[in-house]
Design a protein around this motif. Structure first.
Motif, PDB file in Angstrom:
ATOM      1  N   SER A   1      26.265  66.052  64.991  1.00 31.03           N
ATOM      2  CA  SER A   1      26.757  67.191  64.216  1.00 31.03           C
ATOM      3  C   SER A   1      28.226  67.446  64.552  1.00 31.03           C
ATOM      4  CB  SER A   1      25.915  68.432  64.539  1.00 31.03           C
ATOM      5  OG  SER A   1      26.452  69.560  63.875  1.00 31.03           O
ATOM      6  N   PHE A   2      29.108  66.997  63.666  1.00 33.44           N
ATOM      7  CA  PHE A   2      30.542  67.011  63.933  1.00 33.44           C
ATOM      8  C   PHE A   2      31.075  68.419  64.193  1.00 33.44           C
ATOM      9  CE2 PHE A   2      34.615  65.055  63.949  1.00 33.44           C
ATOM     10  CZ  PHE A   2      35.505  65.853  63.245  1.00 33.44           C
ATOM     11  N   THR A   3      30.452  69.414  63.552  1.00 33.54           N
ATOM     12  CA  THR A   3      31.000  70.770  63.626  1.00 33.54           C
ATOM     13  C   THR A   3      30.592  71.534  64.881  1.00 33.54           C
ATOM     14  OG1 THR A   3      29.147  71.586  62.307  1.00 33.54           O
ATOM     15  CG2 THR A   3      31.169  71.014  61.118  1.00 33.54           C
ATOM     16  N   THR A   4      29.746  70.957  65.708  1.00 32.27           N
ATOM     17  CA  THR A   4      29.269  71.692  66.889  1.00 32.27           C
ATOM     18  C   THR A   4      29.801  71.128  68.197  1.00 32.27           C
ATOM     19  OG1 THR A   4      27.234  70.384  66.938  1.00 32.27           O
ATOM     20  CG2 THR A   4      27.192  72.452  65.709  1.00 32.27           C
ATOM     21  N   TYR A   5      30.788  70.261  68.118  1.00 41.29           N
ATOM     22  CA  TYR A   5      31.465  69.733  69.304  1.00 41.29           C
ATOM     23  C   TYR A   5      32.978  69.847  69.111  1.00 41.29           C
ATOM     24  CZ  TYR A   5      27.095  67.369  70.661  1.00 41.29           C
ATOM     25  OH  TYR A   5      25.813  67.082  71.028  1.00 41.29           O
ATOM     26  N   TRP A   6      33.684  69.999  70.223  1.00 37.54           N
ATOM     27  CA  TRP A   6      35.134  69.936  70.181  1.00 37.54           C
ATOM     28  C   TRP A   6      35.575  68.468  70.009  1.00 37.54           C
ATOM     29  CZ3 TRP A   6      38.473  74.129  70.660  1.00 37.54           C
ATOM     30  CH2 TRP A   6      37.883  75.350  71.008  1.00 37.54           C
ATOM     31  N   ILE A   7      36.785  68.305  69.488  1.00 31.88           N
ATOM     32  CA  ILE A   7      37.465  67.007  69.502  1.00 31.88           C
ATOM     33  C   ILE A   7      38.794  67.198  70.231  1.00 31.88           C
ATOM     34  CG2 ILE A   7      38.680  65.236  68.167  1.00 31.88           C
ATOM     35  CD1 ILE A   7      35.752  64.820  67.911  1.00 31.88           C
ATOM     36  N   GLY A   8      39.031  66.378  71.224  1.00 28.97           N
ATOM     37  CA  GLY A   8      40.290  66.423  71.956  1.00 28.97           C
ATOM     38  C   GLY A   8      41.135  65.195  71.655  1.00 28.97           C
ATOM     39  N   TRP A   9      42.436  65.350  71.747  1.00 33.33           N
ATOM     40  CA  TRP A   9      43.363  64.229  71.578  1.00 33.33           C
ATOM     41  C   TRP A   9      44.112  63.998  72.884  1.00 33.33           C
ATOM     42  CZ3 TRP A   9      43.530  60.842  67.645  1.00 33.33           C
ATOM     43  CH2 TRP A   9      42.931  61.211  66.437  1.00 33.33           C
ATOM     44  N   VAL A  10      44.215  62.736  73.269  1.00 33.23           N
ATOM     45  CA  VAL A  10      44.802  62.340  74.553  1.00 33.23           C
ATOM     46  C   VAL A  10      45.859  61.279  74.316  1.00 33.23           C
ATOM     47  CG1 VAL A  10      44.316  61.240  76.779  1.00 33.23           C
ATOM     48  CG2 VAL A  10      42.686  62.870  75.804  1.00 33.23           C
ATOM     49  N   ARG A  11      47.006  61.450  74.941  1.00 35.08           N
ATOM     50  CA  ARG A  11      48.078  60.449  74.868  1.00 35.08           C
ATOM     51  C   ARG A  11      48.118  59.618  76.142  1.00 35.08           C
ATOM     52  NH1 ARG A  11      54.410  62.082  74.444  1.00 35.08           N
ATOM     53  NH2 ARG A  11      54.140  62.515  76.674  1.00 35.08           N
ATOM     54  N   GLN A  12      48.344  58.329  75.984  1.00 34.20           N
ATOM     55  CA  GLN A  12      48.582  57.458  77.128  1.00 34.20           C
ATOM     56  C   GLN A  12      49.777  56.582  76.807  1.00 34.20           C
ATOM     57  OE1 GLN A  12      45.421  54.778  78.584  1.00 34.20           O
ATOM     58  NE2 GLN A  12      46.097  55.309  80.640  1.00 34.20           N
ATOM     59  N   MET A  13      50.909  56.897  77.395  1.00 32.48           N
ATOM     60  CA  MET A  13      52.119  56.103  77.195  1.00 32.48           C
ATOM     61  C   MET A  13      51.980  54.786  77.954  1.00 32.48           C
ATOM     62  SD  MET A  13      54.850  59.238  77.398  1.00 32.48           S
ATOM     63  CE  MET A  13      56.254  58.328  76.772  1.00 32.48           C
ATOM     64  N   PRO A  14      52.715  53.769  77.567  1.00 35.67           N
ATOM     65  CA  PRO A  14      52.549  52.447  78.190  1.00 35.67           C
ATOM     66  C   PRO A  14      52.654  52.489  79.711  1.00 35.67           C
ATOM     67  CG  PRO A  14      53.950  52.284  76.257  1.00 35.67           C
ATOM     68  CD  PRO A  14      53.710  53.748  76.478  1.00 35.67           C
ATOM     69  N   GLY A  15      51.627  52.034  80.379  1.00 34.32           N
ATOM     70  CA  GLY A  15      51.614  51.974  81.830  1.00 34.32           C
ATOM     71  C   GLY A  15      51.497  53.316  82.524  1.00 34.32           C
ATOM     72  N   LYS A  16      51.187  54.363  81.779  1.00 34.43           N
ATOM     73  CA  LYS A  16      51.138  55.709  82.355  1.00 34.43           C
ATOM     74  C   LYS A  16      49.738  56.310  82.300  1.00 34.43           C
ATOM     75  CE  LYS A  16      55.585  55.685  83.045  1.00 34.43           C
ATOM     76  NZ  LYS A  16      56.108  55.575  84.440  1.00 34.43           N
ATOM     77  N   GLY A  17      49.619  57.549  82.766  1.00 32.02           N
ATOM     78  CA  GLY A  17      48.327  58.214  82.837  1.00 32.02           C
ATOM     79  C   GLY A  17      47.944  58.918  81.548  1.00 32.02           C
ATOM     80  N   LEU A  18      46.797  59.571  81.609  1.00 30.10           N
ATOM     81  CA  LEU A  18      46.251  60.288  80.470  1.00 30.10           C
ATOM     82  C   LEU A  18      46.817  61.698  80.410  1.00 30.10           C
ATOM     83  CD1 LEU A  18      42.494  59.283  80.969  1.00 30.10           C
ATOM     84  CD2 LEU A  18      44.180  58.169  79.493  1.00 30.10           C
ATOM     85  N   GLU A  19      47.086  62.164  79.186  1.00 30.65           N
ATOM     86  CA  GLU A  19      47.625  63.516  78.996  1.00 30.65           C
ATOM     87  C   GLU A  19      46.879  64.192  77.848  1.00 30.65           C
ATOM     88  OE1 GLU A  19      52.254  63.540  79.232  1.00 30.65           O
ATOM     89  OE2 GLU A  19      51.668  61.612  78.330  1.00 30.65           O
TER      90      GLU A  19
END
Lengths: 117, 110
Positions: free
Chosen positions: A28-46
């Motif tokens: 059920s798509f509407t009952t969970y959050w969706i998060g967006w995460v960036r990972q630049m080359p060779g770097k960590g998660l943001e």
């Protein structure tokens, strides 16, 4: 099958706009959050931000003020991450993830965005 | 929102136990039991390993365990195996109603 399917890799020039997508299926798509995460080359998660498709409640990380827009279309179970004017520094892998209360249990495979003149 | 602090690298021999720390503040790690840990192999998406400080999702080996004391959370990997070699990230819910990642730890199996 429960999954998040992200749109394909993009190659863009500086100043161009872009909208990438994340389609949820098998739940059920509407009952969970969706998060967006960036990972630049060779770097960590943001964390960039999160959206609750049920009511479009959207929260952005202070690290990305006004740089991107997060949205969702409940009718097609799809979340979006959008830029109005890309910079070379936006070159990165972008992941979407499904959020339960306090954690993210399902991840997309990522969309590689390359910005180069 | 500053990133949570993790050691850049931790290493151990097969069969040993290692612990990765994740230090934040009372506005994130110390204020909520919403600390989770993610494993990321090169070129792959992150995978949830621990949630709510110490709970393990179905399918994750019981060699992985989590805990928290004050503003510091920890991930322990016991019986270290070659397949555990990866990057590990903690994340916490924050008082700003968003999330913050740790700086990431590279685990090397010697």
């Amino acid at each position: 099958e429960v999954q998040l399917v992200q749109s394909g890799a993009e190659v863009k020039k500086p100043g161009e706009s872009l909208k990438i997508s994340c389609k949820g299926s098998g739940y059920s798509f509407t009952t969970y959050w969706i998060g967006w995460v960036r990972q630049m080359p060779g770097k960590g998660l943001e964390w960039m931000g999160i959206i609750y498709p049920g009511d479009s409640d959207t929260r952005y990380s202070p690290s990305f003020p006004g740089q991107v827009t997060i949205s969702a279309d409940r009718s097609i179970s799809t979340a979006y991450l959008q830029w109005s004017s890309l910079k070379a520094s936006d070159t990165a892998m972008y992941y979407c993830a499904r959020g339960v209360s306090g954690y993210f249990d399902l991840w997309g495979r990522g969309t590689l965005v390359t910005v180069s003149s | 929102q500053s990133a949570l602090t993790q050691p850049a690298s931790v290493s151990g021999s097969p069969g040993q136990s290692i612990t990765i720390s994740c230090t934040g503040t009372s506005s994130d790690v110390g204020g909520y039991n919403y600390v989770s840990w993610y494993q990321q192999h090169p070129g792959k998406a992150p995978k949830l390993m621990i949630y709510d400080v110490s709970k393990r999702p179905s399918g994750v080996s019981n060699r992985f365990s989590g805990s928290k004391s004050g503003n510091t959370a920890s991930l322990t990997i016991s019986g270290l195996q070659a397949e555990d070699e990866a990057d590990y990230y903690c994340t916490s819910y924050t008082s700003s109603s968003i999330y913050v990642f740790g700086t990431g730890t590279k685990v090397t199996v010697l």
